[in-house]
Structure formats: C-alpha cells, structure tokens
Design an enzyme around this catalytic site. Structure first.
Site, PDB file in Angstrom:
ATOM      1  N   ASP A 136      45.968 -53.583 -16.362  1.00 46.77           N
ATOM      2  CA  ASP A 136      47.391 -53.309 -16.582  1.00 46.77           C
ATOM      3  C   ASP A 136      47.890 -53.974 -17.872  1.00 46.77           C
ATOM      4  O   ASP A 136      49.089 -54.072 -18.104  1.00 46.77           O
ATOM      5  CB  ASP A 136      48.215 -53.785 -15.375  1.00 46.77           C
ATOM      6  N   HIS A 138      47.269 -57.165 -18.710  1.00 44.34           N
ATOM      7  CA  HIS A 138      47.533 -58.605 -18.632  1.00 44.34           C
ATOM      8  C   HIS A 138      46.551 -59.415 -19.467  1.00 44.34           C
ATOM      9  O   HIS A 138      45.402 -59.002 -19.680  1.00 44.34           O
ATOM     10  CB  HIS A 138      47.595 -59.088 -17.170  1.00 44.34           C
ATOM     11  N   GLU A 143      51.309 -60.914 -16.295  1.00 42.49           N
ATOM     12  CA  GLU A 143      51.367 -59.525 -15.852  1.00 42.49           C
ATOM     13  C   GLU A 143      52.498 -58.789 -16.575  1.00 42.49           C
ATOM     14  O   GLU A 143      53.368 -59.427 -17.169  1.00 42.49           O
ATOM     15  CB  GLU A 143      51.626 -59.502 -14.335  1.00 42.49           C
TER      16      GLU A 143
HETATM   17  C1  F6R Z   1      40.723 -64.674 -16.598  1.00 43.90           C
HETATM   18  C2  F6R Z   1      41.883 -63.978 -17.089  1.00 43.90           C
HETATM   19  C3  F6R Z   1      42.096 -62.522 -16.895  1.00 43.90           C
HETATM   20  C4  F6R Z   1      40.877 -61.663 -17.204  1.00 43.90           C
HETATM   21  C5  F6R Z   1      41.172 -60.181 -16.975  1.00 43.90           C
HETATM   22  C6  F6R Z   1      39.968 -59.298 -17.232  1.00 43.90           C
HETATM   23  O1  F6R Z   1      40.810 -66.062 -16.893  1.00 43.90           O
HETATM   24  O2  F6R Z   1      42.695 -64.634 -17.624  1.00 43.90           O
HETATM   25  O3  F6R Z   1      43.166 -62.133 -17.728  1.00 43.90           O
HETATM   26  O4  F6R Z   1      40.493 -61.870 -18.532  1.00 43.90           O
HETATM   27  O5  F6R Z   1      41.608 -60.001 -15.657  1.00 43.90           O
HETATM   28  O6  F6R Z   1      38.984 -59.589 -16.285  1.00 43.90           O
HETATM   29  P1  F6R Z   1      37.505 -59.007 -16.404  1.00 43.90           P
HETATM   30  O7  F6R Z   1      36.899 -59.649 -17.610  1.00 43.90           O
HETATM   31  O8  F6R Z   1      36.829 -59.457 -15.139  1.00 43.90           O
HETATM   32  O9  F6R Z   1      37.627 -57.533 -16.540  1.00 43.90           O
END
Ligand code: F6R
Length: 241
Positions: A136, A138, A143
């Site tokens: 999304d 983030h 968020e």
């Molecule tokens: C983790 C974090 C999150 C992830 C995001 C993507 O510390 O801050 O913002 O970077 O959710 O997650 P993945 O890499 O698992 O797709």
C-alpha cells in the site's frame, strides 16, 4: 532519484549490499537505518559474507531500525529485534549495544517513542537508510494517511499489511495490530536512502509511488523529493516504470 535495475532478487541484494559496503568502508562509525521484511534479507546475507571474508568491519557501526510490533518481545521469533539478530547482528561484529530497535513491550508506548526519538537525535542523522516497500506504499510502518508523520509514533496497521505479514504467523489473528515506527521526517533526513524492491507483486505500487503524485496516501512517494534516493529493484518490480 537513481534507479538500479537488476535481473533478479540475488542481483538486487548484491547491488544494495555494494552501496551499504561502500558506506561502511567510507565511514566505519556510520549510522545505518535498517529495515526488516523479506526484501533486505538477501542484502544482509551478502553483508555477512563480506564480513566473513574480512572485507567489512562493523565494530564501530551503529544501527537504528525502522519499526517493531507492539506486544512482541525481542525473543518472539516474529519480532523485528529477533529478525535483526538472526538475519544480521548475530553474524557480524556489530556491538549489540550499538543496535537499536523500538521496544515492543514498552508499557508506555508514548514514552518509548520519545526515547527512540532521543536515540535518533543522538546517533543521527542516519548515513544510509535501508527501506522495503509495502503493497500500500508504506515505508517503515508509515501507512497511507492524510499527512506525513515526522517522528517515531504508534500506528494501527492496515488490513492489507496484516494480511501480507500473516504468512509469518500461525494465523492472521496472531499478527499484532499495532506497531511503533520511525517517522517519515526522520527517514527524509537520512543522508542517503536505499530501497530494495523485488517481484511482480510490487510493480503496481512502485509505479504509483515513483511516477505518481507525492501524497501521504502513498507514503513512499515522498522519496521522489529526497536528494539522494536510490531505488534498487529487480526487473519484475520495476517492469511498469
Ligand atoms: C520492515 C518495514 C516494512 C517492509 C515492507 C515490505 O521493517 O519497515 O515497511 O519494508 O512491509 O516488506 P517485504 O520486504 O517483506 O515485502
């Protein structure tokens, strides 16, 4: 904004590790901003290999992690403290006292956010910040919202984020509903930001974040305005750019 396109996840990981290695060699007492999630695991693996080969020294490196789930202790295998210990810190010569992750078990989460901001103030500005990208938009656990939060704060996680993270828990119900996260102001103050993205499922949000308008509804879009932002992605994730 600089874009590095790679063939696949492994090549992405090596490129991101090159940037981090250069940072550590150039400034051995640097402050790294670190992320968890599946995207940077390969990058951390390459850093561990380079440490084992004698090419990297973490003894003076300091780290500040982006976020932590509310309610999970550092020993919980899904906590971000556990993730960092197992995917990086335990395998290199970083001083555990120089590693920082928000305390998910803090009874007073407001006080914990203030404490974390003080840590950031003391160790910052961050020299290189590693980021992943949520579906999304983030970054950290910032968020989609109606504003860009500046400092560390508590967030209610979006359903899409809870669902994406449910794969790591026994069931969706066990995924914590809140997290503490570094703010976007802190991320933007980092001297250099490196985002790792991989896979076709990230292509839409990559396009939206980096070719669409800058808006807090897509938190990562603010990175378009960062003076030293490097997007390292595999072909699949960058396919719609
Ligand atoms: C983790 C974090 C999150 C992830 C995001 C993507 O510390 O801050 O913002 O970077 O959710 O997650 P993945 O890499 O698992 O797709």
């Amino acid at each position: 904004m600089r874009i590095i396109v790679t063939e696949d996840y492994n090549a992405m990981s090596r490129q991101a590790a090159n940037i981090l290695s250069a940072q550590i060699v150039a400034k051995p007492d640097c402050t790294l901003g670190l992320a968890t999630g599946s995207s940077p695991i390969g990058t951390y693996k390459v850093l561990i290999e380079r440490y084992e080969q004698g090419d990297l020294d973490f003894s003076n490196v300091k780290s500040i992690n982006l976020d932590e789930y509310v309610g999970l202790s550092g020993e919980h295998d899904q906590s971000y403290r556990y993730f960092m210990n197992h995917n990086l810190f335990n395998h290199v010569n970083i001083n555990p006292e120089n590693t920082n992750v928000p305390n998910g078990l803090a009874e007073d989460t407001d006080a914990e956010c203030l404490r974390y901001n003080k840590v950031i103030e003391e160790l910052g500005p961050i020299d290189t910040q590693v980021l992943g990208l949520g579906h999304d938009g983030h970054i950290g656990f910032n968020e989609p919202a109606d504003h860009f939060p500046l400092l560390t704060h508590k967030v209610d996680l979006e359903d899409v984020t809870i669902e994406a993270n449910a794969r790591f828990f026994a069931s969706k119900d066990e995924v914590p509903k809140q997290a503490l996260t570094m703010g976007i102001g802190t991320i933007m103050q980092a001297k250099q930001v490196v985002m790792v993205v991989s896979g076709k499922d990230k292509a839409e949000i990559v396009k939206k974040a980096f070719t669409g308008p800058v808006t807090p509804e897509v938190p990562a879009s603010i990175l378009q305005m960062h003076p030293n932002f490097i997007l390292v992605g595999d072909k699949a994730a960058l396919s719609l750019l």
